[in-house]
Design a protein around this motif. Sequence first.
Motif, PDB file in Angstrom:
ATOM      1  N   ASN A  60     -11.389 -45.151  68.172  1.00  0.00           N
ATOM      2  CA  ASN A  60     -11.086 -44.455  66.920  1.00  0.00           C
ATOM      3  C   ASN A  60     -12.411 -44.011  66.297  1.00  0.00           C
ATOM      4  OD1 ASN A  60     -10.565 -44.040  64.013  1.00  0.00           O
ATOM      5  ND2 ASN A  60      -8.510 -44.711  64.513  1.00  0.00           N
ATOM      6  N   TYR A  61     -12.778 -42.781  66.570  1.00  0.00           N
ATOM      7  CA  TYR A  61     -14.091 -42.299  66.149  1.00  0.00           C
ATOM      8  C   TYR A  61     -14.193 -42.126  64.639  1.00  0.00           C
ATOM      9  CZ  TYR A  61     -14.903 -41.590  71.095  1.00  0.00           C
ATOM     10  OH  TYR A  61     -15.056 -41.801  72.438  1.00  0.00           O
ATOM     11  N   ASP A  62     -13.056 -41.901  63.969  1.00  0.00           N
ATOM     12  CA  ASP A  62     -13.094 -41.779  62.507  1.00  0.00           C
ATOM     13  C   ASP A  62     -13.634 -43.059  61.866  1.00  0.00           C
ATOM     14  OD1 ASP A  62     -12.328 -39.196  62.104  1.00  0.00           O
ATOM     15  OD2 ASP A  62     -10.200 -39.629  61.872  1.00  0.00           O
ATOM     16  N   THR A  63     -13.216 -44.206  62.392  1.00  0.00           N
ATOM     17  CA  THR A  63     -13.703 -45.488  61.853  1.00  0.00           C
ATOM     18  C   THR A  63     -15.207 -45.618  62.056  1.00  0.00           C
ATOM     19  OG1 THR A  63     -11.571 -46.544  62.312  1.00  0.00           O
ATOM     20  CG2 THR A  63     -13.468 -47.989  61.989  1.00  0.00           C
ATOM     21  N   LEU A  64     -15.683 -45.261  63.237  1.00  0.00           N
ATOM     22  CA  LEU A  64     -17.121 -45.364  63.535  1.00  0.00           C
ATOM     23  C   LEU A  64     -17.929 -44.409  62.672  1.00  0.00           C
ATOM     24  CD1 LEU A  64     -17.097 -45.618  67.446  1.00  0.00           C
ATOM     25  CD2 LEU A  64     -16.964 -47.443  65.755  1.00  0.00           C
ATOM     26  N   VAL A  65     -17.418 -43.192  62.497  1.00  0.00           N
ATOM     27  CA  VAL A  65     -18.127 -42.198  61.682  1.00  0.00           C
ATOM     28  C   VAL A  65     -18.175 -42.632  60.220  1.00  0.00           C
ATOM     29  CG1 VAL A  65     -17.996 -39.830  60.798  1.00  0.00           C
ATOM     30  CG2 VAL A  65     -17.663 -40.259  63.229  1.00  0.00           C
ATOM     31  N   LEU A  66     -17.066 -43.178  59.712  1.00  0.00           N
ATOM     32  CA  LEU A  66     -17.035 -43.661  58.329  1.00  0.00           C
ATOM     33  C   LEU A  66     -18.023 -44.802  58.132  1.00  0.00           C
ATOM     34  CD1 LEU A  66     -15.855 -43.789  55.494  1.00  0.00           C
ATOM     35  CD2 LEU A  66     -13.944 -45.144  56.394  1.00  0.00           C
ATOM     36  N   LEU A  67     -18.040 -45.731  59.063  1.00  0.00           N
ATOM     37  CA  LEU A  67     -18.960 -46.861  58.981  1.00  0.00           C
ATOM     38  C   LEU A  67     -20.406 -46.394  59.030  1.00  0.00           C
ATOM     39  CD1 LEU A  67     -18.791 -49.925  58.748  1.00  0.00           C
ATOM     40  CD2 LEU A  67     -18.718 -50.074  61.230  1.00  0.00           C
ATOM     41  N   LEU A  68     -20.700 -45.437  59.910  1.00  0.00           N
ATOM     42  CA  LEU A  68     -22.053 -44.895  60.010  1.00  0.00           C
ATOM     43  C   LEU A  68     -22.471 -44.211  58.717  1.00  0.00           C
ATOM     44  CD1 LEU A  68     -24.596 -44.084  61.587  1.00  0.00           C
ATOM     45  CD2 LEU A  68     -23.317 -42.111  62.472  1.00  0.00           C
ATOM     46  N   GLY A  69     -21.578 -43.415  58.153  1.00  0.00           N
ATOM     47  CA  GLY A  69     -21.898 -42.719  56.908  1.00  0.00           C
ATOM     48  C   GLY A  69     -22.217 -43.671  55.772  1.00  0.00           C
ATOM     49  N   MET A  70     -21.414 -44.727  55.619  1.00  0.00           N
ATOM     50  CA  MET A  70     -21.637 -45.688  54.539  1.00  0.00           C
ATOM     51  C   MET A  70     -22.924 -46.495  54.765  1.00  0.00           C
ATOM     52  SD  MET A  70     -19.169 -44.818  52.683  1.00  0.00           S
ATOM     53  CE  MET A  70     -19.433 -45.981  51.352  1.00  0.00           C
ATOM     54  N   VAL A 237     -15.325 -38.724  44.593  1.00  0.00           N
ATOM     55  CA  VAL A 237     -14.393 -37.726  44.065  1.00  0.00           C
ATOM     56  C   VAL A 237     -13.626 -37.083  45.221  1.00  0.00           C
ATOM     57  CG1 VAL A 237     -14.225 -35.475  42.931  1.00  0.00           C
ATOM     58  CG2 VAL A 237     -15.701 -37.239  41.968  1.00  0.00           C
ATOM     59  N   CYS A 238     -14.334 -36.804  46.305  1.00  0.00           N
ATOM     60  CA  CYS A 238     -13.690 -36.239  47.498  1.00  0.00           C
ATOM     61  C   CYS A 238     -12.725 -37.241  48.126  1.00  0.00           C
ATOM     62  CB  CYS A 238     -14.750 -35.812  48.517  1.00  0.00           C
ATOM     63  SG  CYS A 238     -15.778 -34.430  47.972  1.00  0.00           S
ATOM     64  N   PHE A 239     -13.098 -38.518  48.130  1.00  0.00           N
ATOM     65  CA  PHE A 239     -12.189 -39.556  48.622  1.00  0.00           C
ATOM     66  C   PHE A 239     -10.881 -39.538  47.830  1.00  0.00           C
ATOM     67  CE2 PHE A 239     -15.639 -42.717  50.318  1.00  0.00           C
ATOM     68  CZ  PHE A 239     -15.807 -41.914  51.427  1.00  0.00           C
ATOM     69  N   LEU A 240     -11.020 -39.517  46.511  1.00  0.00           N
ATOM     70  CA  LEU A 240      -9.849 -39.551  45.633  1.00  0.00           C
ATOM     71  C   LEU A 240      -9.020 -38.279  45.760  1.00  0.00           C
ATOM     72  CD1 LEU A 240     -11.509 -41.091  42.439  1.00  0.00           C
ATOM     73  CD2 LEU A 240      -9.940 -42.235  44.014  1.00  0.00           C
ATOM     74  N   ALA A 241      -9.682 -37.179  46.132  1.00  0.00           N
ATOM     75  CA  ALA A 241      -8.970 -35.909  46.299  1.00  0.00           C
ATOM     76  C   ALA A 241      -8.221 -35.835  47.624  1.00  0.00           C
ATOM     77  CB  ALA A 241      -9.955 -34.748  46.198  1.00  0.00           C
ATOM     78  N   GLY A 242      -8.436 -36.836  48.474  1.00  0.00           N
ATOM     79  CA  GLY A 242      -7.695 -36.889  49.730  1.00  0.00           C
ATOM     80  C   GLY A 242      -8.392 -36.278  50.917  1.00  0.00           C
ATOM     81  N   LEU A 243      -9.686 -35.970  50.806  1.00  0.00           N
ATOM     82  CA  LEU A 243     -10.413 -35.420  51.942  1.00  0.00           C
ATOM     83  C   LEU A 243     -10.631 -36.489  53.005  1.00  0.00           C
ATOM     84  CD1 LEU A 243     -10.936 -33.202  49.773  1.00  0.00           C
ATOM     85  CD2 LEU A 243     -13.198 -32.893  50.785  1.00  0.00           C
ATOM     86  N   ASN A 244     -10.924 -36.044  54.220  1.00  0.00           N
ATOM     87  CA  ASN A 244     -11.150 -36.966  55.328  1.00  0.00           C
ATOM     88  C   ASN A 244     -12.272 -37.945  54.988  1.00  0.00           C
ATOM     89  OD1 ASN A 244     -12.790 -37.637  57.975  1.00  0.00           O
ATOM     90  ND2 ASN A 244     -10.717 -37.161  58.641  1.00  0.00           N
ATOM     91  N   LEU A 245     -11.971 -39.253  55.018  1.00  0.00           N
ATOM     92  CA  LEU A 245     -12.946 -40.269  54.605  1.00  0.00           C
ATOM     93  C   LEU A 245     -14.195 -40.250  55.476  1.00  0.00           C
ATOM     94  CD1 LEU A 245     -10.666 -43.384  53.917  1.00  0.00           C
ATOM     95  CD2 LEU A 245     -11.499 -41.708  52.270  1.00  0.00           C
ATOM     96  N   ALA A 246     -13.999 -40.201  56.774  1.00  0.00           N
ATOM     97  CA  ALA A 246     -15.115 -40.327  57.702  1.00  0.00           C
ATOM     98  C   ALA A 246     -16.115 -39.193  57.554  1.00  0.00           C
ATOM     99  CB  ALA A 246     -14.582 -40.385  59.133  1.00  0.00           C
ATOM    100  N   TRP A 247     -15.633 -37.976  57.615  1.00  0.00           N
ATOM    101  CA  TRP A 247     -16.549 -36.838  57.592  1.00  0.00           C
ATOM    102  C   TRP A 247     -17.071 -36.546  56.195  1.00  0.00           C
ATOM    103  CZ3 TRP A 247     -18.973 -35.195  61.672  1.00  0.00           C
ATOM    104  CH2 TRP A 247     -18.451 -35.550  62.927  1.00  0.00           C
ATOM    105  N   THR A 248     -16.338 -36.961  55.172  1.00  0.00           N
ATOM    106  CA  THR A 248     -16.859 -36.846  53.809  1.00  0.00           C
ATOM    107  C   THR A 248     -18.061 -37.768  53.636  1.00  0.00           C
ATOM    108  OG1 THR A 248     -14.687 -36.292  52.901  1.00  0.00           O
ATOM    109  CG2 THR A 248     -16.332 -37.149  51.363  1.00  0.00           C
TER     110      THR A 248
END
Length: 413
Positions: A60-70, A237-248
Amino acid sequence: MNHWQKEIVATVIFGVTYVLISGRQLKILPLNRPAAALLGAVLMVSTGVMTPERAYRAVNYDTLVLLLGMMLISAYLYLAHFFEWAADIVLKFSQTPQRLLLYLTLASGILSALLVNDTICLMLTPLVVAVIRRGKLPLLPFLIALATSANIGSVATLVGNPQNMIVGQFSQISFSDFARSLTPAALVGLAISFAIVSFGFRNVLRGAVVSHESHVVPKLDRGLFALVCIVFAVIFVCFLAGLNLAWTALAGAALIMVLARRDTHQVLKLVDWHLLVFFAALFVVVEGLSDTGLPDAIYRHLQPMFGAHTAVQAWNLTWFSVAGSNIFSNVPFVLVAGKWIPHFADPALMWKVLALATTFAGNLTIIGSVANMIVVESAREHLEVGFWDYARYGIPITILTTVAGTFVLLVWH
């Protein structure tokens, strides 16, 4: 290899991998958690349980990308000397040990909700040790408060800890919906944790006095700190607006990289690449087992135990998750149990119950979560924290916060 043989091989690989992940390093096979998971992933492919293409799709690359971003955002806060500055501010405003304990509990919980709890513990523990030693205070209560509050606070958002990130990607629950449901449970949990630690160490803390001796603290890089805060606010703000968590999150980290004008090698060195490898390999191992249909078969046998009514299912899943998280570790357990959630009466609620229970379960023992182990290992040079030194507080904190948190979640839901 026929299906029956695949099931046996996959189960054996899964079992060996989880033994290596859950326990300490063995003398005959001295592998840490990421290496053990990587071995399991390689065995799944090399034995023919999975094809290489299937293994790639399992991650699940979204999880890895989100973790990397944070992690990258946390790294820039570290380079801005935010954590040193915040720790010094907390000490200056603390007139009593009890107040210092309260401030530490709140700081650890809030930061872990905004960033990843493992990263917060990694960066805060050396600073907490330095601050407590400067204040000439007993170290144990503050280390326990740091670890337990980091775990509890992290349950409030989908970016607070790795298992929440996995829940977010699998369930597709919105960031705002998740935070609205779990934040009250996190606040109640922090209050309970503070009450237990402060009461348990009341005699030690009552006789202590905070020393405010002068100490050189790195100056806060206000420009970099302001940049990170602005970008971080936009990200949420983007998280709350519903944008993709990982790439945001990754886009925000990349923007900071461009505008900060810092050596990116220094930043990338602060990323916990071991954790990213651990998750990538673990996805492959769990998916290899899932492809055999064994997790579904296990659930069919367990289903009567969970009951039919939503509230009954929630409480039974809670205790089952607490036990499973401490046997297998919370992230691996979420990857397996997540396959069962769509079969429950109210899947949206059960995803939140799973996130809450597996997070709060991490406080039971020292080895209950990565955050705990980071705190204990980072402070080992100054204080050896024994299993029961921690468990005598971790056990009541886990039981009471889990009961209260589940109750609050059900009422709020």
